[in-house]
Design an enzyme around this catalytic site. Structure first.
Site: not given
Length: 488
Positions: A179, A232-233, A236-237, A254, A288, A392
């Protein structure tokens, strides 16, 4: 491709080797103009279910192929993407806002290399074997593919990071449901058009387009997807970790970074300044690994600042398709507002904005007036506890602060929740090694930035991630290991 009222590009999901139209779509914008550039499927449970089924059905045949057979197919896919490099670069630049130069020289070549690299590396792994002669036993290990891999990739380096996941997953014999970000889906869709020609069997690579909340969540929660690789963020992780816990899924995460650059007074500024500009502002600061905290030893602080700001002001921001621009547009209107809000907060706290946002005026070509552009922004006199030094920002904003001693700067550099990448600038070899050892960071570059050997582990500490990726690390993540004991 379906026609639309304005002949807008309409993407379709790729499931079981076929393009499948969607019942509903979301608009995707061209960041450099603010106009809708394509429509992306708004997939959910149903589409993910179909994709997982196709991947499961394809698994027995694909996993039984030899590593050499899979390697040849990956190399063919790399050749096809390379053949269409210019078309991919144009699409990536338009879809993401990055400069055509960056897409041509970084994103697409790296996507090609990801397939070639794992096509090669999968041929060179060996298994372990030990003997226990006293009891007449021999032990050996065997590695097998895990099954259906769920791959969720971000919008900043769309094809580059998607292929960094797909390549090792399928090289190891897994099948995948990927996705991409709904904001940058075009190059993934273009890649799907090449899969059959490369010899990838139907169902080995499935791509479902849509949002994280719908399509991503359905993928993470699916009981037949034993492993998830996500870039991603951190926020979300955390959600992915919670949702996948009941299924005991294997995760590779990551995540974000708040990466320091430490510039000692014996640094070679002729090299340090252009490289640190790149590490701060490349790809609009939307990497990142970008530098967002620059610690400069007090003896050279004012000289560094003067030269750094002067060079930052020379960066040209404008239409990404102009090969002379250094920086394109940020990904979305919302993201631009978020990045700008950090600069406002810094000013409210008494920090000095030395160039860029709110200080210099940005002249844009006529067609780009509604685009999401921002100048490279340098902030000084920021406190370590400021959100600009702790969170970030993921945009073209960097903070420059002074330090006195080695011990002090290590403590301050480590004083954030992230630990992805760091850079150290010094001509003292002993110091470079000492500082690199003490930084809580998955990657430390000294006197350079973003020089990567894909054989070596990539990933972060603390809130910057779980797990590592690279030749050996990705192989271990995408395979199950079994210990077999033979008594003779």
């Amino acid at each position: 491709m379906m026609a639309h009222s304005k002949t807008l590009l309409v993407l379709e999901n790729f499931i079981g080797g076929k393009f499948v139209p969607s019942s509903s779509y979301i608009d995707s914008y061209n960041p450099s103009t603010g106009d809708v550039c394509c429509r992306v499927p708004d997939s959910g449970k149903e589409e993910v279910e179909a994709a997982v089924k196709a991947a499961k059905d394809a698994f027995p045949i694909w996993s039984s192929k030899s590593p050499l057979e899979r390697s040849q197919i990956l190399n063919k896919l790399a050749d096809l993407i390379e053949r269409d490099l210019e078309a991919f670069a144009q699409a990536e630049s338009k879809d993401q806002g990055k400069t055509i130069t960056f897409a041509r020289t970084v994103d697409i070549p790296r996507a090609v290399y990801n397939f070639r690299f794992f096509a090669s590396s999968v041929l060179h792994h060996t298994s372990e074997c030990t003997e226990m002669a006293a009891v007449g036993c021999m032990h050996y290990t065997s590695r097998t593919p895990v099954g259906v891999a769920g791959l969720i990739s971000p919008w900043n380096l769309p094809l580059y990071l998607l292929t960094w996941k797909i390549a090792p997953a399928i090289a190891c014999g897994n099948t995948v449901v990927a996705k991409p970000s709904e904001m940058t889906s075009v190059t993934a869709w273009m890649m799907c058009k090449l899969l059959e020609k490369a010899g990838v069997p139907h169902g080995v690579v499935n791509v479902v387009f849509g949002t994280g909340a719908k399509a991503g969540e359905a993928l993470v929660c699916h009981p037949d997807v034993p492993l998830i690789s996500f870039t991603g963020s951190t926020l979300t992780a955390q959600r992915i970790t919670e949702k996948s816990a009941p299924h005991c899924k294997r995760l590779s995460l990551e995540l974000g970074g708040k990466n320091p650059a430490i510039v000692f007074d014996d640094a070679d500024l002729a090299q340090c300044i252009p490289t640190t500009l790149r590490s701060s502002f490349a790809n609009q600061g939307e990497i990142c690994l970008c530098t967002s905290r620059i610690f400069v030893q007090r003896g050279i602080y004012s000289e560094f600042l003067k030269r750094f700001v002067a060079e930052a002001k020379k960066w040209k921001v404008g239409n990404p398709s102009d090969p002379t621009v250094d920086m394109g547009a940020l990904i979305s209107k919302e993201h631009l507002e978020k990045v700008r809000s950090y600069v406002k907060k810094a000013q409210a706290e008494g920090a000095r904005v030395l160039c860029g946002e709110g200080v210099d005026s940005l002249a844009l070509p006529a067609g780009n007036q509604k685009g999401y552009f921002m100048l490279p922004t340098v902030i000084a006199e920021v406190k370590d506890e400021s959100c600009c030094m702790q969170e970030e920002i993921f945009g073209p904003v960097t903070c420059v602060v002074a330090f006195d001693t080695e011990e002090e700067v290590i403590k301050r550099a480590n004083g954030v929740r992230y630990g992805l990448a760091a850079t150290v600038w010094s001509s003292n070899v002993g110091r470079v090694h000492r500082v690199a050892q003490k930084l809580q960071s998955g990657l430390v570059w000294t006197n350079c930035w973003l020089v990567r050997d894909l054989n070596l582990p990539f990933g972060g500490m603390k809130a910057s991630g779980v797990g590592r990726e690279g030749a050996k690390d990705s192989y271990e993540f995408f395979t199950e290991v079994k210990t077999i004991t033979i008594k003779h």
